[in-house]
Motif scaffolding. Structure first.
Motif, PDB file in Angstrom:
ATOM      1  N   LYS A  68      40.774  52.602  42.930  1.00  0.00           N
ATOM      2  CA  LYS A  68      39.875  53.223  42.139  1.00  0.00           C
ATOM      3  C   LYS A  68      38.469  53.449  43.003  1.00  0.00           C
ATOM      4  O   LYS A  68      38.252  52.179  43.742  1.00  0.00           O
ATOM      5  CB  LYS A  68      39.845  52.929  40.754  1.00  0.00           C
ATOM      6  N   GLU A  69      37.718  54.151  42.825  1.00  0.00           N
ATOM      7  CA  GLU A  69      36.290  54.337  43.468  1.00  0.00           C
ATOM      8  C   GLU A  69      35.184  54.381  42.550  1.00  0.00           C
ATOM      9  O   GLU A  69      34.154  54.850  42.855  1.00  0.00           O
ATOM     10  CB  GLU A  69      36.309  55.571  44.185  1.00  0.00           C
ATOM     11  N   THR A  70      35.647  53.711  41.430  1.00  0.00           N
ATOM     12  CA  THR A  70      34.357  53.794  40.366  1.00  0.00           C
ATOM     13  C   THR A  70      33.336  52.911  40.537  1.00  0.00           C
ATOM     14  O   THR A  70      33.832  51.928  41.407  1.00  0.00           O
ATOM     15  CB  THR A  70      34.978  53.739  38.975  1.00  0.00           C
ATOM     16  N   LYS A  71      32.259  52.907  40.116  1.00  0.00           N
ATOM     17  CA  LYS A  71      31.001  51.930  40.178  1.00  0.00           C
ATOM     18  C   LYS A  71      31.504  50.422  39.992  1.00  0.00           C
ATOM     19  O   LYS A  71      31.078  49.570  40.356  1.00  0.00           O
ATOM     20  CB  LYS A  71      30.238  52.587  39.641  1.00  0.00           C
ATOM     21  N   ASP A  72      32.398  50.227  38.826  1.00  0.00           N
ATOM     22  CA  ASP A  72      32.828  48.925  38.339  1.00  0.00           C
ATOM     23  C   ASP A  72      33.944  48.360  38.985  1.00  0.00           C
ATOM     24  O   ASP A  72      34.347  47.296  38.571  1.00  0.00           O
ATOM     25  CB  ASP A  72      33.130  49.112  36.865  1.00  0.00           C
ATOM     26  N   SER A  73      34.356  49.157  40.412  1.00  0.00           N
ATOM     27  CA  SER A  73      35.296  48.545  40.856  1.00  0.00           C
ATOM     28  C   SER A  73      34.782  47.214  41.688  1.00  0.00           C
ATOM     29  O   SER A  73      33.769  47.277  42.305  1.00  0.00           O
ATOM     30  CB  SER A  73      35.872  49.357  42.080  1.00  0.00           C
ATOM     31  N   PRO A  74      35.518  45.958  41.642  1.00  0.00           N
ATOM     32  CA  PRO A  74      35.015  45.037  42.310  1.00  0.00           C
ATOM     33  C   PRO A  74      35.095  45.127  43.637  1.00  0.00           C
ATOM     34  O   PRO A  74      34.292  44.358  44.398  1.00  0.00           O
ATOM     35  CB  PRO A  74      36.259  43.760  41.851  1.00  0.00           C
ATOM     36  N   PHE A  75      35.848  46.155  44.329  1.00  0.00           N
ATOM     37  CA  PHE A  75      35.717  46.412  45.665  1.00  0.00           C
ATOM     38  C   PHE A  75      34.390  46.930  46.277  1.00  0.00           C
ATOM     39  O   PHE A  75      34.209  47.250  47.413  1.00  0.00           O
ATOM     40  CB  PHE A  75      36.895  46.764  46.320  1.00  0.00           C
ATOM     41  N   LYS A  76      33.603  47.864  45.237  1.00  0.00           N
ATOM     42  CA  LYS A  76      33.015  48.589  45.634  1.00  0.00           C
ATOM     43  C   LYS A  76      31.690  47.984  46.201  1.00  0.00           C
ATOM     44  O   LYS A  76      30.877  48.213  47.375  1.00  0.00           O
ATOM     45  CB  LYS A  76      32.276  49.268  44.329  1.00  0.00           C
ATOM     46  N   ASN A  77      30.961  46.769  45.655  1.00  0.00           N
ATOM     47  CA  ASN A  77      30.271  45.971  46.374  1.00  0.00           C
ATOM     48  C   ASN A  77      30.427  45.510  47.812  1.00  0.00           C
ATOM     49  O   ASN A  77      29.633  45.297  48.904  1.00  0.00           O
ATOM     50  CB  ASN A  77      30.092  44.736  45.532  1.00  0.00           C
ATOM     51  N   VAL A  78      31.819  45.034  47.931  1.00  0.00           N
ATOM     52  CA  VAL A  78      32.345  44.740  49.355  1.00  0.00           C
ATOM     53  C   VAL A  78      31.945  45.763  50.305  1.00  0.00           C
ATOM     54  O   VAL A  78      31.708  45.578  51.468  1.00  0.00           O
ATOM     55  CB  VAL A  78      33.628  44.373  49.395  1.00  0.00           C
TER      56      VAL A  78
ATOM     57  N   GLU B  22      37.779  53.739  51.721  1.00  0.00           N
ATOM     58  CA  GLU B  22      36.357  53.329  51.927  1.00  0.00           C
ATOM     59  C   GLU B  22      36.365  51.668  52.328  1.00  0.00           C
ATOM     60  O   GLU B  22      35.772  51.327  53.346  1.00  0.00           O
ATOM     61  CB  GLU B  22      35.322  53.602  50.937  1.00  0.00           C
ATOM     62  N   VAL B  23      37.005  50.951  51.457  1.00  0.00           N
ATOM     63  CA  VAL B  23      37.167  49.592  51.668  1.00  0.00           C
ATOM     64  C   VAL B  23      37.624  49.030  52.988  1.00  0.00           C
ATOM     65  O   VAL B  23      37.219  48.544  53.803  1.00  0.00           O
ATOM     66  CB  VAL B  23      37.766  48.950  50.568  1.00  0.00           C
ATOM     67  N   THR B  24      38.718  50.054  53.121  1.00  0.00           N
ATOM     68  CA  THR B  24      39.614  49.683  54.458  1.00  0.00           C
ATOM     69  C   THR B  24      38.951  49.935  55.703  1.00  0.00           C
ATOM     70  O   THR B  24      38.896  49.105  56.586  1.00  0.00           O
ATOM     71  CB  THR B  24      41.025  50.475  54.387  1.00  0.00           C
ATOM     72  N   ASN B  25      38.305  51.327  55.667  1.00  0.00           N
ATOM     73  CA  ASN B  25      37.594  51.779  56.723  1.00  0.00           C
ATOM     74  C   ASN B  25      36.569  50.855  57.166  1.00  0.00           C
ATOM     75  O   ASN B  25      36.185  50.595  58.442  1.00  0.00           O
ATOM     76  CB  ASN B  25      37.171  53.278  56.704  1.00  0.00           C
TER      77      ASN B  25
ATOM     78  N   SER C  40      33.115  36.935  52.300  1.00  0.00           N
ATOM     79  CA  SER C  40      34.039  35.905  52.105  1.00  0.00           C
ATOM     80  C   SER C  40      34.198  35.837  50.562  1.00  0.00           C
ATOM     81  O   SER C  40      35.249  35.821  49.933  1.00  0.00           O
ATOM     82  CB  SER C  40      34.198  34.767  52.935  1.00  0.00           C
ATOM     83  N   ASP C  41      33.078  35.391  50.127  1.00  0.00           N
ATOM     84  CA  ASP C  41      32.968  35.114  48.467  1.00  0.00           C
ATOM     85  C   ASP C  41      33.244  36.346  47.729  1.00  0.00           C
ATOM     86  O   ASP C  41      33.874  36.231  46.638  1.00  0.00           O
ATOM     87  CB  ASP C  41      31.528  34.348  48.344  1.00  0.00           C
ATOM     88  N   GLU C  42      32.700  37.625  48.105  1.00  0.00           N
ATOM     89  CA  GLU C  42      32.969  38.886  47.480  1.00  0.00           C
ATOM     90  C   GLU C  42      34.257  39.201  47.363  1.00  0.00           C
ATOM     91  O   GLU C  42      34.793  39.712  46.518  1.00  0.00           O
ATOM     92  CB  GLU C  42      31.954  39.751  48.147  1.00  0.00           C
ATOM     93  N   TRP C  43      34.940  38.995  48.545  1.00  0.00           N
ATOM     94  CA  TRP C  43      36.311  39.134  48.629  1.00  0.00           C
ATOM     95  C   TRP C  43      37.348  38.359  48.123  1.00  0.00           C
ATOM     96  O   TRP C  43      38.102  38.752  47.174  1.00  0.00           O
ATOM     97  CB  TRP C  43      37.013  38.948  50.224  1.00  0.00           C
ATOM     98  N   SER C  44      36.752  37.115  47.743  1.00  0.00           N
ATOM     99  CA  SER C  44      37.535  36.093  46.782  1.00  0.00           C
ATOM    100  C   SER C  44      37.456  36.669  45.145  1.00  0.00           C
ATOM    101  O   SER C  44      38.657  36.816  44.479  1.00  0.00           O
ATOM    102  CB  SER C  44      36.934  34.737  46.994  1.00  0.00           C
ATOM    103  N   VAL C  45      36.405  37.130  44.737  1.00  0.00           N
ATOM    104  CA  VAL C  45      36.128  37.672  43.517  1.00  0.00           C
ATOM    105  C   VAL C  45      37.110  38.879  43.419  1.00  0.00           C
ATOM    106  O   VAL C  45      37.739  38.977  42.474  1.00  0.00           O
ATOM    107  CB  VAL C  45      34.596  37.963  43.431  1.00  0.00           C
ATOM    108  N   ALA C  46      36.814  39.803  44.267  1.00  0.00           N
ATOM    109  CA  ALA C  46      37.650  40.951  44.383  1.00  0.00           C
ATOM    110  C   ALA C  46      39.007  41.098  44.124  1.00  0.00           C
ATOM    111  O   ALA C  46      39.619  41.751  43.325  1.00  0.00           O
ATOM    112  CB  ALA C  46      37.022  42.085  45.152  1.00  0.00           C
TER     113      ALA C  46
END
Length: 429
Positions: A162-172, A93-96, A136-142
């Motif tokens: 991982k696709e869980t809600k707590d993944s730092p990439f979910k918000n991205v 999902e993040v990649t796409n 860019s800020d969210e990507w740095s955190v993730a």
């Protein structure tokens, strides 16, 4: 006894050395993979920063040359960023969403450089610039977690995929999807294309499974009284349909028929095809016309016929209007056997999806003698509907022309009937 102990000791030592060597190689491989992903992640972060800066700088300039330089940087950097993202083991999902959003930014830059609509670009990029800062800020955190695991790539990989809600990439991913919809809303033509793809324009009454079988037997009488297995589409299908599998003697095959209206989308039958050739090309045409009438398709015209050693392949397009214009996107493909003309395959997806025709489009006559250079002969001219680069369905002239010289090259040219823009040029021979 001593010999046995000695041999056993040698074996244990050898296994220990092999295990140590294997671990060393695995460690080296992990380090190599870690290094590769470190480079890709670093490149992606750098390209994202460069892209953000280029979009910001493009808002500075009114000078055409200066702005075009930034547009070129944005187009190039967007492609480089997408390449780096594609090589990382991220959640799909993040990649796409990254590929989609950044791809649209790059495409907008290229389109602006081509059409010169700089005012629209700068209005749109104000919002994109702000969104890129947030991303860019969210990507740095993730991605910070990657550099905090002392080279242990496996730990970060578990977080990244991982696709869980707590993944730092979910918000991205969530913001990317939201920004893509707001910054680059679908055009009218793209929206129509989306609806067409999903068959949302079907408003017919629903049919039952038994009615779907009756519909199939009406179109293909040769499989009447076959043994059927009927199932429905999966939950993630864009539209509801019946999937009918059949067996009758040496014939096996399937058909997909929409629940709404009972429109046949596809049909495939497999059976031994004899070497006899009992039907000629004209008879194949007549058989295909009868088959289409049984299916309720009365507005089609054959545009191409090809053959191989066992079957005829026929392409048809819908005909509309007083000038019998061919709607190329609304096509049907047939496959009929050469031994007895039986239907072996049918694809009517495009026909069922049915394009919306713009009946208000003007048709401006063209003088081909002035349109083409001297010595170009027009063999055939007809009206067609086809999509341009913007996915807009346009009424066009289709012309077959060739040079009146020793070269004798032949071309198919498609020209917009209103604007006279050349939509397509195809070399035939």
């Amino acid at each position: 006894m001593k010999s046995a102990i000695y041999l056993l000791s040698i074996a244990v030592l050898a296994l220990g050395l092999y295990a140590y060597d294997s671990k060393q190689r695995n460690d080296q491989l992990e380090q190599a993979i870690y290094g590769q992903y470190t480079n890709s992640l670093t490149n992606a972060s750098e390209k994202l920063s460069t892209l953000q800066q280029s979009v910001s700088q493009s808002l500075l300039f009114q000078d055409q040359q200066a702005l075009e330089n930034e547009l070129d940087n944005i187009w190039r950097t967007s492609n480089e960023f997408r390449s780096s993202i594609s090589s990382l083991p991220l959640n799909n999902e993040v990649t796409n969403e990254w590929l989609r959003y950044v791809g649209k930014i790059g495409q907008a830059a290229k389109s602006t450089a081509d059409n010169g609509d700089y005012e629209t670009w700068q209005k749109k990029m104000v919002g994109v610039h702000k969104n890129l800062e947030t991303l860019s800020d969210e990507w740095s955190v993730a991605t910070a977690n990657f550099y905090q695991n002392d080279g242990d790539f496996s730990k970060w990989s578990k977080v990244a995929t991982k696709e869980t809600k707590d993944s730092p990439f979910k918000n991205v991913a969530s913001n990317l999807k939201s920004y893509s919809e707001t910054d680059f809303p679908l055009t009218a033509s793209e929206s129509d294309w989306q609806k067409k793809r999903d068959l949302k324009n079907l408003n017919d009454e629903e049919i039952t499974k038994d009615e779907a079988i009756e519909k199939l037997e009406l179109i293909v009488p040769g499989i009447k009284d076959a043994t059927y297995t009927v199932s429905t589409n999966k939950d993630d299908a864009p539209y509801p349909f019946y999937h009918i599998q059949f067996v009758k003697g040496s014939r096996i095959g399937y058909a997909d028929i929409t629940v709404k209206g009972g429109h046949i989308l596809s049909f495939l039958s497999e059976r031994p095809v004899s070497e006899e050739r009992n039907v000629n090309q004209q008879q194949i045409k007549e058989l295909s016309n009868k088959l289409l009438k049984r299916a309720g398709y009365n507005d089609l015209q054959i545009v191409e016929m090809r053959e191989n050693h066992e079957a005829w392949h026929i392409a048809l397009a819908r005909v509309v209007g007083e000038d019998n214009a061919l709607v190329y996107p609304d096509g049907i493909q047939l496959k009929l056997s050469k031994d007895n003309g039986e239907l072996l395959g049918l694809n009517a997806m495009e026909y069922v999806q049915a394009e919306k025709i713009n009946e208000n489009q003007k048709v401006v006559p063209i003088d081909w003698e002035t349109f083409f250079r001297p010595g170009t002969l027009v063999e055939d001219e007809k009206m067609i509907y086809t999509e341009n680069e913007a996915l807009q369905l346009r009424k066009c002239y289709q012309v077959i022309a060739h040079f009146d010289n020793d070269i004798q090259d032949t071309f198919r040219i498609v020209v917009d009937a209103e604007t006279h823009d050349v939509v397509k040029v195809e070399y035939l021979s």
